[in-house]
Design a protein around this motif. Structure first.
Motif, short mmCIF file in Angstrom:
data_model
loop_
_atom_site.label_atom_id
_atom_site.label_comp_id
_atom_site.label_asym_id
_atom_site.label_seq_id
_atom_site.Cartn_x
_atom_site.Cartn_y
_atom_site.Cartn_z
N PRO A 89 0.82 -1.22 0.00
CA PRO A 89 0.00 0.00 0.00
C PRO A 89 0.85 1.27 0.00
N GLU A 90 2.03 1.21 0.64
CA GLU A 90 2.87 2.38 0.74
C GLU A 90 3.33 2.84 -0.65
N GLN A 91 3.78 1.89 -1.46
CA GLN A 91 4.21 2.20 -2.83
C GLN A 91 3.01 2.20 -3.79
N ASN A 92 1.89 1.80 -3.28
CA ASN A 92 0.68 1.65 -4.09
C ASN A 92 0.86 0.66 -5.25
N ILE A 93 1.50 -0.47 -4.93
CA ILE A 93 1.68 -1.52 -5.93
C ILE A 93 0.96 -2.78 -5.46
N PHE A 94 0.12 -3.30 -6.32
CA PHE A 94 -0.61 -4.54 -6.02
C PHE A 94 -0.51 -5.42 -7.25
N LYS A 95 0.31 -6.45 -7.16
CA LYS A 95 0.62 -7.17 -8.38
C LYS A 95 0.86 -8.66 -8.14
N ILE A 96 0.28 -9.48 -9.03
CA ILE A 96 0.55 -10.92 -9.03
C ILE A 96 1.12 -11.24 -10.40
N SER A 97 2.33 -11.79 -10.44
CA SER A 97 2.95 -11.99 -11.75
C SER A 97 3.72 -13.31 -11.86
N LYS A 98 4.09 -13.62 -13.08
CA LYS A 98 4.87 -14.81 -13.48
C LYS A 98 3.97 -16.04 -13.66
N ILE A 99 4.20 -17.09 -12.87
CA ILE A 99 3.55 -18.37 -13.17
C ILE A 99 2.76 -18.86 -11.95
N SER A 100 1.58 -19.41 -12.21
CA SER A 100 0.80 -19.94 -11.09
C SER A 100 0.26 -21.33 -11.44
N VAL A 101 1.05 -22.34 -11.19
CA VAL A 101 0.61 -23.71 -11.45
C VAL A 101 0.89 -24.65 -10.27
N PRO A 102 0.66 -24.21 -9.04
CA PRO A 102 0.96 -25.10 -7.92
C PRO A 102 -0.06 -26.24 -7.82
N GLU A 103 0.34 -27.32 -7.17
CA GLU A 103 -0.59 -28.42 -6.95
C GLU A 103 -1.63 -28.01 -5.92
N ASN A 104 -1.16 -27.27 -4.92
CA ASN A 104 -2.07 -26.84 -3.87
C ASN A 104 -2.24 -25.32 -3.90
N ALA A 105 -3.19 -24.86 -4.70
CA ALA A 105 -3.39 -23.43 -4.88
C ALA A 105 -4.10 -22.83 -3.67
N LEU A 106 -4.92 -23.64 -3.03
CA LEU A 106 -5.70 -23.17 -1.88
C LEU A 106 -4.79 -22.61 -0.80
N ASP A 107 -3.79 -23.37 -0.41
CA ASP A 107 -2.87 -22.94 0.63
C ASP A 107 -2.04 -21.75 0.18
N PHE A 108 -1.64 -21.78 -1.09
CA PHE A 108 -0.78 -20.70 -1.56
C PHE A 108 -1.49 -19.35 -1.50
N TYR A 109 -2.77 -19.32 -1.90
CA TYR A 109 -3.47 -18.03 -1.98
C TYR A 109 -4.10 -17.58 -0.66
N LYS A 110 -4.08 -18.46 0.34
CA LYS A 110 -4.71 -18.11 1.62
C LYS A 110 -4.17 -16.81 2.22
N PRO A 111 -2.81 -16.66 2.33
CA PRO A 111 -2.30 -15.40 2.90
C PRO A 111 -2.68 -14.17 2.07
N VAL A 112 -2.82 -14.35 0.78
CA VAL A 112 -3.21 -13.23 -0.09
C VAL A 112 -4.64 -12.80 0.23
N LEU A 113 -5.52 -13.80 0.36
CA LEU A 113 -6.92 -13.50 0.65
C LEU A 113 -7.08 -12.89 2.05
N ASP A 114 -6.30 -13.41 3.01
CA ASP A 114 -6.33 -12.86 4.36
C ASP A 114 -5.86 -11.41 4.37
N TRP A 115 -4.80 -11.17 3.62
CA TRP A 115 -4.23 -9.81 3.57
C TRP A 115 -5.27 -8.84 2.99
N LEU A 116 -5.92 -9.27 1.92
CA LEU A 116 -6.90 -8.39 1.26
C LEU A 116 -8.10 -8.10 2.16
N LYS A 117 -8.44 -9.07 2.98
CA LYS A 117 -9.56 -8.90 3.91
C LYS A 117 -9.23 -7.77 4.89
#
Lengths: 380, 124
Positions: free
Chosen positions: B19-47
């Motif tokens: 938020p300080e730099q005002n940058i919100f970005k998801i980039s490169k590759i997203s093919v994990p076997e367990n996507a649920l766990d990977f995105y959990k901290p992102v969803l928590d942060w956004l909340k």
């Protein structure tokens, strides 16, 4: 498109799968060898070797070193020959693990008039023991007279030294100008290092690579992988496909389809046979205007009905219905597990823009061999 | 608010939520076997971020591959932005390579399913 298209590929899937057992693997790339592809092949092979050699890093390094020499050998020969000819007679690189032995094999065309000198080099190297090889290597380094291009002879000496073995080779004449030159190095594990020799068993392994090359030429297969399906191998295969950037549109499409296809197998496969992943076979080839992707692996009998039900469900929908269904599952957060909803199959069908083909084969009382096939139309 | 930075791996994307730099970005590759766990901290942060967001939030997706497991989590991320939009001027930018029709199709699909302003940006 005829319904028979690719059906021959269904037929060869199980026989290919059966070529190896247990923790073994084989991996073959057929085509043109660019610097980029060479790099990716090394990475893929190294990943697989690391999985099965465990702490034996000396062995891993030794194999890696011989692979580098083998691949450089191919590109060196390739550079001497016009592109059109190398396209007509694609080379191959194979790495195989068979029990305690690793085999690195290469096959590429050479001009017929280069063969006598090449054969002489190989025979000289094979006539020397390890000490003599070391001496010979030093001589070559200082005089540098063995090869016009500098490295060819040295590379062969090094392959023999590092493997502690004779180099197996074979020539298959193609026409008045060219011959396929096959070269195989057997690398025993530490315990048997130096003791093994190029025996009749070795010859049968070289024959098996030649046989595979012939089959890959006939079916126009570009990539064949037989071993563990796991996330690391998926990423490496992906990198290799990406390396073939002469058809960017098709390449991206193939990559997108392959990710879903292989992850689907990783999810559904019968895990009991290996801790390193699901044993399976994957190959990619070109049939007319289509890049055909075929994957096969073992599943439990119970899984057969579930898989075929989902496939039929996905295949039975029209494009619009499928698109709506896809939206529904994306937004259905009660079913967290994407595998239960057929999202992967839906995605595969949407991306490849055709029904998914599949086949089940009874292989024993408890298990089935499950083959899934799709294709991507070449666009550019 | 603390920024969230997750380094890319060979099968998961780089995440920058700053938020300080005002940058919100998801980039490169997203093919994990367990996507649920990977995105959990992102969803928590956004909340948490939705409580007191910046005046403007431009959220960028610049992804090369997205497997189906991730595609379900990515839409969760975008839906979380709907909540952020109650207090912030939210824009989503979805980048795709001009030759990658699948990434374009996925972007269009998301655009249709969500209510936040969603822009598809073609890159060479």
């Amino acid at each position: 498109m005829t319904p028979e298209l690719g059906s021959k590929l269904f037929d060869i899937a199980y026989p290919l799968f059966q070529r190896i057992t247990n923790d073994d693997f084989e991996y073959v790339y057929r085509g043109y060898f660019t610097h980029n592809i060479t790099k990716k092949i090394l990475f893929l092979a190294d990943t697989n070797i690391a999985k099965v050699t465990y702490q034996q890093s000396t062995l891993q390094k030794r194999i890696y070193y011989i692979m580098v020499e083998g691949l450089q050998n191919i590109t060196r020969h390739q550079d001497e020959i016009a592109n059109l000819t190398t396209e007509k007679y694609p080379g191959i690189f194979a790495i195989q693990k068979n029990g305690e032995r690793y085999y690195i094999s290469t096959g590429n065309i050479v001009a017929n008039d280069k063969i006598p000198a090449l054969q002489e080099k190989l025979d000289t190297i094979n006539s020397l023991n390890q000490d003599e090889l070391k001496k010979f290597h030093r001589e070559m380094l200082t005089t540098g007279s063995m090869s016009d291009k500098g490295g060819a002879g040295l590379g062969l000496i090094e392959m023999s030294r590092k493997s502690g073995n004779k180099l197996l080779y074979s020539f298959e004449r193609l026409d008045d100008e060219y011959t396929y030159f096959y070269l195989q190095t057997l690398i025993p594990t530490d315990s048997s290092f130096g003791a093994a020799d190029a025996t009749s068993k070795g010859h049968s392994s070289l024959d098996s690579v030649k046989q595979l090359h012939k089959q890959m030429n006939n079916e126009n297969l570009l990539l064949y992988f037989n071993g563990f399906f796991n996330q690391e191998n998926l990423l490496s295969l992906l990198a290799i496909i990406k390396g073939r950037m002469n058809m960017p549109l098709t390449t991206i499409k193939v990559s997108n389809v392959m990710v879903e296809m292989l992850q689907n197998i990783i999810k559904h496969g019968s895990k009991q046979n290996s801790s390193a992943g699901i044993s399976g076979v994957f190959f990619m080839g070109q049939t007319g205007k289509e890049i055909m992707l075929t994957a096969g692996n073992i599943i439990k009998n119970e899984a057969k009905d579930v898989i075929s039900e989902r496939l039929e469900f996905v295949n039975g929908m029209s494009k619009d219905e499928l698109s709506d269904y896809y939206d529904d599952i994306l937004l259905d957060f009660d079913t967290a597990d994407a595998k239960k909803t057929g999202l992967g199959f839906s995605d595969l069908r949407i991306k490849s823009d055709r029904p998914l083909k599949y086949r089940f084969m009874n292989i024993n009382d408890d298990e089935q061999f499950y083959i899934l096939q799709t294709a991507v139309t070449i666009k550019n | 608010m603390e920024k969230l930075f997750i380094e890319e791996t060979e099968d998961t994307p780089e995440i920058i939520l700053d938020p300080e730099q005002n940058i919100f970005k998801i980039s490169k590759i997203s093919v994990p076997e367990n996507a649920l766990d990977f995105y959990k901290p992102v969803l928590d942060w956004l909340k948490d971020y939705a409580e007191s967001p910046n005046v403007q939030t431009v959220f960028e997706f610049d992804l090369e591959y997205v497997n189906t497991a991730s595609s379900k989590q990515v839409i969760q991320v975008i839906l979380s932005l709907q909540k952020v939009a109650e207090k912030s001027d939210v824009k989503v930018r979805w980048y795709y390579e001009s030759i990658d029709e699948d990434m374009k199709a996925l972007g269009n699909r998301y655009k249709k399913l969500v209510s936040v302003p969603f822009e598809l940006v073609e890159i060479e």
